[in-house]
Design an enzyme around this catalytic site. Structure first.
Site, PDB file in Angstrom:
ATOM      1  N   GLY A 125       0.850  -1.222   0.096  1.00 30.89           N
ATOM      2  CA  GLY A 125      -0.163  -0.051  -0.239  1.00 30.89           C
ATOM      3  C   GLY A 125       0.993   1.376   0.008  1.00 30.89           C
ATOM      4  O   GLY A 125       1.563   1.179  -0.647  1.00 30.89           O
ATOM      5  N   SER A 126       0.582   2.312   0.772  1.00 29.62           N
ATOM      6  CA  SER A 126       1.154   3.571   0.894  1.00 29.62           C
ATOM      7  C   SER A 126       2.604   3.439   1.167  1.00 29.62           C
ATOM      8  O   SER A 126       3.061   4.785   1.028  1.00 29.62           O
ATOM      9  CB  SER A 126       0.133   4.490   1.645  1.00 29.62           C
ATOM     10  OG  SER A 126      -1.069   4.669   1.195  1.00 29.62           O
ATOM     11  N   ILE A 127       3.014   2.499   1.821  1.00 30.47           N
ATOM     12  CA  ILE A 127       4.347   2.576   1.936  1.00 30.47           C
ATOM     13  C   ILE A 127       5.234   2.497   0.390  1.00 30.47           C
ATOM     14  O   ILE A 127       6.365   3.118   0.687  1.00 30.47           O
ATOM     15  CB  ILE A 127       4.866   1.251   2.653  1.00 30.47           C
ATOM     16  CG1 ILE A 127       4.124   1.072   4.192  1.00 30.47           C
ATOM     17  CG2 ILE A 127       6.289   1.048   3.218  1.00 30.47           C
ATOM     18  CD1 ILE A 127       4.193  -0.198   4.662  1.00 30.47           C
TER      19      ILE A 127
END
Length: 884
Positions: free
Chosen positions: A713-715
């Site tokens: 995801g946003s990582i």
């Protein structure tokens, strides 16, 4: 790039053993010992290498194959295979083919030995002389030899000689009785077998084993004593003419060096031991026939039978010597201060051994017996070519009574000033440290990498320095040899090598005894590790499988008062040293009660202590036990001495703990599947643990593994930002230059923002662009370009730089900047600049790449999670959240 050796490297060690030259000298069969980390067990298989050159080839696929033995014509290999039961005798065509099982003995078979004509194979095998089902019957013992370490209670099981007819398959037991037969040796004409055995009714008390000869041509024959009646015989070898035996053993009992004795067969039963000729006597060194942790091998005839090769230990190393059958001064064939040889085989004018060195755990080597030229035939240790070893520095210390004791010091030469120091004490006591690579004590290398010094002293009683040194501590354990260990510490402290406030002591078996002894008589140590413990010599004498012999021949007799005086437990009230105690739970050489007694005494007195028991572990669990136990042994020593005597460090990550925590949390929060990785950076090595729980897809039940793929995801933004900053470092992007300079086609809803927005604004989420925009611009390589073209219709949430607002769209714009500068898609740029250099073979950005691996599908719902209707966001969201 070099690296340091770690205890976890144990599973990558592959060590040759038991080399066997073919009769023509053209091939070497050998055993390769490896560690199966998944099954958590050591494994052995047969390999072969040509002496003329070429790569080794694997011959068998078994997990417990050993003891290769060539038939006299070189056409067949006999060997042992332990699969689902005890080892049985098998044969294999030398040029390849199917293996054939020859024996089906209920308790298994021993090492095969061919007769000279190849018609028969002799071996020892365990036999239940009582017969019937005795597994649940009471254990009844009149003698003291009713148990054996690594085996347990022997009940009515005895080792006896068997002969198998290769043509017919008939296997007959040729010895019988309430005694154990040693490994047999064929006479040159194939009519007789010689072996050692303690047949006397009191051999459990007197440590006697004579040499016997059996004529196998007549089934009615029984073994006759050939000699050595008052000695302790071990390995037996015939001379070429069949008139004499060469016996490895001690003619006077179990105390002192083993020799290589020439024993005439005819009429020899009347020759007293004093008339035996010890061919190795001029060396004043111990002859090594080979055993676990005691490298060596059987003697072998050379020069047409005129001479014999044998192993003897010199300064802790096992070396190869040659001596004439008629005597003379033994000559060194293969030696060296940091070389250990074992596993001798001879053919075609050369000898094959396994040779270990300062930077090798062992390779198969041949020695030309005429020229002395050595040839290395295997390279199983090449996977450690990048290891920077801390070599053992040879030292000597002169003790206050004038005795000179040798030692080795391991340390990082780059470290200066007084170091924390571990005094490690070997077992035996008649073993010895040497200068070769050591796969048992990997913690030596790891401690040196952490800034420690490790001192290995060979105190009096150690092997390889002459018979007087060898027996100098008999009857005086601790009292005679403690100063050999303590005074070198005084010297190193005075020289500024060791820090007197950070001294630790460790040892196993006899070393475990000395660790307990020293901490009960000396208070200088900040930490101690006692393994294979001996704490009470009185109870040890009556409970160990060799306790009686230990008391009678090593400790000066059964006088309880004297044994108590030498016992660490007598001085336990003086112990203040935090002590880790490590023990095999099935150890009967140093019974578990010895460790439990020491642990209880320390715990009762409030001394920091911890008891570690390895289930199923015998005394040599640290040598041949499951790899998980051996790694744990090394790790625990490092952690304990670091905690109590070294620089303060956090405890080593406990993988089992984090597996339990992951499982508990996932179950509590109804997470179908989860994965955890913890990487802790630190000197000298990083720590990595992984854990997995549950399933990847509740519909299919595919299990989660530690190599499964999850969307992070946003990582992904961190990865995108990393590549962007690489380009900044290269001068291809500028953090504070307007983005429009790189993307002149950029159009945002606010023309002023279009002119002024920078890469810094995008990376810090201060651009003000509405971040929750997930317009699907297709699966093509131009998806980011299309997405950026739509940003003119996206609202401005706040003025440029006014505040922070999470912005996915801004990172898609960063991804487009990367594409414009590199000329590659964002996916290609990430792979080229991050995934590949970091060796991330399981990291992907596209769903078609994820199909190549076990991938989590994603689930929704808190109480009854179901498979998510959509697996992945649009490709245009890649720079902000699509790395898997």
């Amino acid at each position: 790039m070099t690296r340091r050796l770690r205890s976890s490297d144990l599973t990558a060690i592959a060590t040759p053993e038991q080399p066997a030259l073919s009769p023509d000298g053209g091939k070497i069969a050998y055993v390769l010992r490896t560690q199966d980390a998944v099954a958590d067990r050591p494994t052995t298989a047969l390999w072969r290498v040509d002496t003329a050159g070429g790569e080794p080839v694997r011959l068998t696929r078994g997990t417990g194959d050993s003891a290769p033995s060539w038939s006299p014509d070189g056409a067949t290999l006999a060997f042992l295979r332990a699969a689902d039961g005890p080892a049985q005798l098998w044969t294999l065509p030398a040029d390849g083919g199917e293996s054939v099982q020859l024996s089906t003995l209920p308790l298994g078979a021993g090492r095969p030995l061919w007769s000279s004509d190849g018609s028969k194979i002799a071996f020892t095998a365990p036999v239940d002389i009582a017969g019937g089902d005795t597994a649940r019957a009471p254990i009844v013992a009149d003698r003291l030899d009713y148990q054996s370490d690594g085996v347990g209670f022997l009940r009515t099981i005895r080792a006896h000689v068997h002969v198998l007819d290769v043509a017919t398959g008939e296997c007959r037991q040729v010895t019988e009785g309430d005694w154990h037969a040693g490994e047999p040796a064929w006479s040159p004409d194939g009519t007789r077998l010689a072996f050692a055995a303690g047949m006397e009714p009191d051999s459990d008390l007197t440590a006697r084993a004579g040499v016997y000869v059996l004529d196998v041509t007549d089934r009615r024959n029984r073994p006759t004593l050939a000699g050595f009646a008052t000695g302790l015989a071990g390995a037996v070898v015939w001379t070429a003419d069949g008139s004499t035996l060469l016996v490895v053993g001690n003619a006077d009992g179990p105390t002192g060096h083993a020799g290589l004795h020439r024993l005439p067969v005819t009429g020899a039963e009347n020759i007293p031991a004093i008339d035996l000729t010890d061919l190795a006597k001029p060396l004043d060194r111990n002859v090594m026939a080979g055993a676990a942790a005691y490298p060596g091998g059987l003697p072998r005839l050379v020069d047409g039978g005129a001479a014999v090769l044998f192993f003897a230990r010199d300064r802790g190393c096992t070396h190869l010597y040659r001596v004439g059958i008629d005597g003379g001064a033994p000559q060194l064939v293969l030696g060296g201060e940091d070389r250990v040889a074992s596993g001798l085989s001879v053919a075609g004018g050369c000898a094959a051994v396994v040779l270990s060195t300062a930077t090798s755990f062992g390779e198969v080597v041949t020695v030309d017996l005429t020229t002395g030229v050595e040839t290395v035939h295997t390279h199983h240790g090449d996977n450690f070519a990048d290891v920077e070893w801390f070599r053992r520095e040879s030292l000597e210390f002169t003790i206050s009574d004038g005795t000179v004791v040798p030692a080795w010091l391991i340390r990082d030469p780059g470290r200066t000033g007084p170091l924390p120091l571990l005094l490690d004490i070997h077992g035996g006591p008649h073993n010895a440290w040497n200068g070769v690579a050591d796969e048992v004590h990997l913690y030596h290398q790891e401690l040196a990498a952490r800034g420690w010094a490790v001192l290995l002293v060979n105190p009096r009683g150690s092997d390889g320095y002459g018979s007087a040194f060898y027996t100098a501590a008999v009857g005086a354990w601790g009292m005679a040899d403690a100063k050999d260990l303590l005074e070198p510490l005084d010297t190193l402290v005075a020289e500024g090598v060791a820090d007197p406030k950070r001294l630790a002591v460790a040892g196993y078996s006899y070393g475990g005894f000395m660790t307990c002894y020293l901490t009960s008589r000396d208070d200088r140590f900040a930490a101690a590790v006692a393994g294979g413990v001996v704490s009470d010599l009185v109870s040890m004498a009556g409970s160990s499988d060799l306790g009686h012999f230990l008391a009678a021949y090593e400790l000066g007799g059964w006088t309880g008062k004297e044994l108590a005086a030498m016992s660490p437990i007598t001085g336990v009230d003086a112990v203040h040293t935090p002590t880790l105690i490590i023990q095999g739970a099935e150890d009967v050489r140093c019974p578990i009660g010895q460790a439990e007694q020491w642990h209880a005494a320390l715990r009762t007195r409030g001394v920091p202590t911890r008891l570690v028991l390895y289930p199923g572990g015998a005394h040599l669990v640290i040598v041949n036990g499951p790899p998980s136990h051996r790694i744990d042994f090394n790790d625990r020593i490092v952690d304990w001495v670091e905690r109590h005597a070294g620089s303060p460090r956090p405890a080593r990550l406990d993988e089992n703990h984090w597996q339990r925590r992951l499982s508990a949390l996932a179950e509590r929060h109804t997470v179908p599947g989860a994965q955890l990785g913890i990487l802790r950076l630190g000197e000298p090595n990083d720590e990595l643990i992984t854990a997995a729980y549950g399933v990847l897809n509740r519909d299919t039940g595919v299990a989660t593994t530690t190599d499964s793929l999850f969307q992070i995801g946003s990582i992904s933004k961190v990865w995108t930002a990393t590549v962007a900053m690489q380009l900044v470092d290269e001068g291809r992007l500028d953090l504070d230059a307007p983005v429009v300079e790189v993307l002149p086609e950029l159009r945002l809803s606010d023309p002023e923002v279009t002119k002024q927005v920078t890469l810094r604004h995008l990376l810090t989420h201060t651009s003000g662009i509405d971040g929750d925009v997930f317009t699907d611009t297709g699966r093509g390589d131009d998806c980011l370009e299309k997405f950026v073209a739509l940003l003119g219709d996206v609202a401005q949430n706040h003025p440029l730089g006014a505040t922070w607002s999470y912005c996915n769209a801004g990172f898609t714009l960063v991804g487009r900047l990367i594409e414009k500068v590199t000329g590659k898609t964002w996916d290609e740029a990430l792979r080229e600049r991050l995934f590949t250099p970091l060796g991330l073979a399981h990291t992907v950005t596209l769903p078609e790449e994820a199909l190549l691996f076990r991938a989590a599908v994603g689930h929704v719902g808190e109480t009854e999670p179901k498979r998510a209707p959509v697996w992945v966001l649009p490709r245009s969201a890649g720079p902000s959240g699509l790395i898997t």
